[in-house]
Design a protein around this motif. Structure first.
Motif, short mmCIF file in Angstrom:
data_model
loop_
_atom_site.label_atom_id
_atom_site.label_comp_id
_atom_site.label_asym_id
_atom_site.label_seq_id
_atom_site.Cartn_x
_atom_site.Cartn_y
_atom_site.Cartn_z
N VAL A 197 -81.08 -30.22 -80.64
CA VAL A 197 -82.16 -29.99 -81.61
C VAL A 197 -83.13 -28.94 -81.09
N VAL A 198 -83.62 -29.16 -79.90
CA VAL A 198 -84.44 -28.20 -79.16
C VAL A 198 -83.99 -28.31 -77.70
N PRO A 199 -84.30 -27.33 -76.86
CA PRO A 199 -83.92 -27.47 -75.45
C PRO A 199 -84.42 -28.78 -74.85
N GLY A 200 -83.48 -29.57 -74.34
CA GLY A 200 -83.84 -30.85 -73.73
C GLY A 200 -83.64 -32.05 -74.63
N THR A 201 -83.35 -31.83 -75.92
CA THR A 201 -83.14 -32.93 -76.87
C THR A 201 -81.77 -32.77 -77.52
N GLN A 245 -82.93 -37.34 -74.20
CA GLN A 245 -84.12 -36.53 -74.02
C GLN A 245 -84.34 -36.24 -72.53
N LYS A 246 -84.49 -34.98 -72.18
CA LYS A 246 -84.84 -34.60 -70.82
C LYS A 246 -86.36 -34.56 -70.69
N PHE A 247 -86.85 -35.14 -69.60
CA PHE A 247 -88.28 -35.15 -69.33
C PHE A 247 -88.62 -34.25 -68.14
N GLY A 248 -87.68 -33.43 -67.76
CA GLY A 248 -87.84 -32.55 -66.61
C GLY A 248 -86.49 -32.39 -65.93
N ASP A 249 -86.49 -31.70 -64.79
CA ASP A 249 -85.24 -31.48 -64.07
C ASP A 249 -84.69 -32.75 -63.44
N LYS A 250 -85.54 -33.74 -63.22
CA LYS A 250 -85.12 -34.93 -62.48
C LYS A 250 -85.02 -36.19 -63.32
N LEU A 251 -85.48 -36.15 -64.57
CA LEU A 251 -85.58 -37.38 -65.36
C LEU A 251 -85.08 -37.14 -66.78
#
Length: 442
Positions: A304-308, A353-359
């Motif tokens: 949908v968007v970068p990270g989702t 969903q990405k919450f950053g590089d580690k999560l």
């Protein structure tokens, strides 16, 4: 009174004056001529100087252009050298044999644990939704289970043959046997050009469109099937390909004499949108009776968007229980020898969903609905062990503090509704668990 006498000019005086005037006039003309010549000479000299200066400037410009050409050529050569160097550096360390074959070793050490509030009877921390006890019938409650059976070891390899490479993979874990604690083959195949031969993910029941889970056996609506197969891939363009395969689904419920035929069409609509449509056909044979099992499937992945990322997978299958997980028996022989088939629909949805590089984390839902064919239901030996509906919902979170390490926590809740009621009248069983995983990749 004396009168002033005007003395007339004599001829001699006139003669003296005229030569002087002539000389003066000539000198003036010569001076003017010399001045004009001097001005013309100066103008010509100035013009020659300007021309010479212009020549020098043109020559300097030529030298600058030539110098720039040399610099550009040197830069291009340097870039080409860097690119060639980068291309020859392997992405991963490899081992080489004397005959030129290259090997890359990889794997992980994985610890799975589960606290089971309610769930199945098998001693493993993985999904048992299709067989959890019905309510009030010896449920398995408040249990802690753990295993390292999903620990994995793999080997990628390639070897030059003619103008192409033969590539392959061998990968094993310890989730084999009745208790899921024996060494087993996950993948073992060779790849040459467009052909693949060996065991890997089924061409029909692929895991590409399943939302992420901690559970090594996946949840309702998913498939983690690996089959021995011969596969061919036809590439129409960089975004579209067709994969056809003859597979051995290892269906222990029938006497198999022919492989299953599968086809999968993959297409990429955009950089963030992929889809797949699939089909399967397989003869089911019990004694001398035969029925044709078939199925279709469709999957989609959309960023949908970068990270989702959204994922969805759907199956409709009749007469088969060997490809999609957690199904009822695909085909049953009645007392007169004739065969009846089970039919079902399943769907799996999820968002990651990405919450950053580690999560990052995932919310998912899976559902299966089985056809209420009375002939099939009547042929069941135990109606409490066949399901009318299954569903599961889950939420997880993964944390990777450094590249080799990953930790995950997941909560899952699900239910099954059986075709038949238990002695206490219950038709519903519950799966309620908290899963955890720790992985070290190498």
């Amino acid at each position: 009174m004396n009168a002033k006498t005007l003395t007339p000019t004599t001829d001699s005086q006139t003669t003296t004056v005229r030569p002087n005037m002539q000389r003066t006039l000539m000198m003036s003309m010569i001076a003017l001529s010399m001045g004009g010549m001097s001005v013309a000479a100066q103008a010509q000299t100035q013009q020659q100087n300007e021309i010479e200066q212009l020549r020098q400037e043109v020559q300097a410009l030529r030298s600058l252009v030539e110098q720039q050409k040399v610099q550009n050529a040197q830069t291009a050569t340097a870039i080409a050298n860097v690119q060639r160097t980068a291309a020859t550096v392997p992405a991963n360390p490899v081992l080489k044999t004397a005959k030129g074959a290259e090997f890359n070793l990889y794997g992980n050490v994985r610890l799975d644990a589960s606290y089971q509030v309610e769930g199945g009877a098998r001693d493993m921390p993985y999904n048992q939704i299709n067989s959890v006890p019905l309510e009030g019938n010896a449920e398995q409650s408040d249990r802690l289970r753990s295993t390292l059976s999903a620990t994995r070891l793999g080997l990628d390899f390639k070897s030059p043959v003619g103008d192409q490479d033969v590539k392959g993979k061998i990968e094993v874990d310890f989730l084999g046997g009745a208790n899921l604690d024996n060494l087993r083959i996950r993948h073992a195949y060779l790849n040459y050009g467009n052909w693949l031969m060996g065991q890997t993910w089924s061409n029909f029941a692929i895991p590409d469109y399943m939302p992420e889970t901690i559970d090594a056996l996946a949840f309702v609506g998913g498939a983690v099937k690996r089959t021995p197969q011969v596969r061919y891939t036809a590439k129409f363009n960089p975004k579209t390909n067709l994969v056809v395969a003859a597979e051995d689904p290892k269906d222990s419920t029938v006497s198999q004499r022919l492989p299953a035929l599968t086809a999968r069409l993959n297409h990429q609509f955009a950089d963030n949108f992929n889809v797949s449509v699939r089909a399967m056909g397989h003869e089911k044979r019990i004694n001398s009776e035969e029925e044709m099992a078939w199925g279709v499937g469709a999957g989609a992945k959309y960023d949908v968007v970068p990270g989702t990322t959204l994922k969805a997978d759907y199956y409709h299958v009749k007469g088969d229980s060997s490809f999609v997980s957690f199904t009822n028996t695909g085909v049953i022989a009645r007392t007169d020898g004739s065969l009846v088939q089970n039919e079902f629909d399943s769907i799996m949805l999820g968002v990651t969903q990405k919450f950053g590089d580690k999560l990052h984390g995932t919310l998912g839902y899976g559902y299966m609905s089985f056809d209420e064919d009375q002939n099939y239901i009547n042929a069941l030996a135990d109606k409490t062990k066949a399901n009318k509906e299954l569903w599961q919902a889950w939420a997880n979170i993964f944390y990777s503090p450094t590249k080799p390490l990953s930790f995950g926590l997941e909560y899952v809740y699900g239910e099954r509704e059986a075709f038949g009621a238990a002695p206490n009248g219950s038709k519903t069983g519950e799966d309620n668990r908290l899963n955890a995983v720790a992985i070290y990749n190498f």
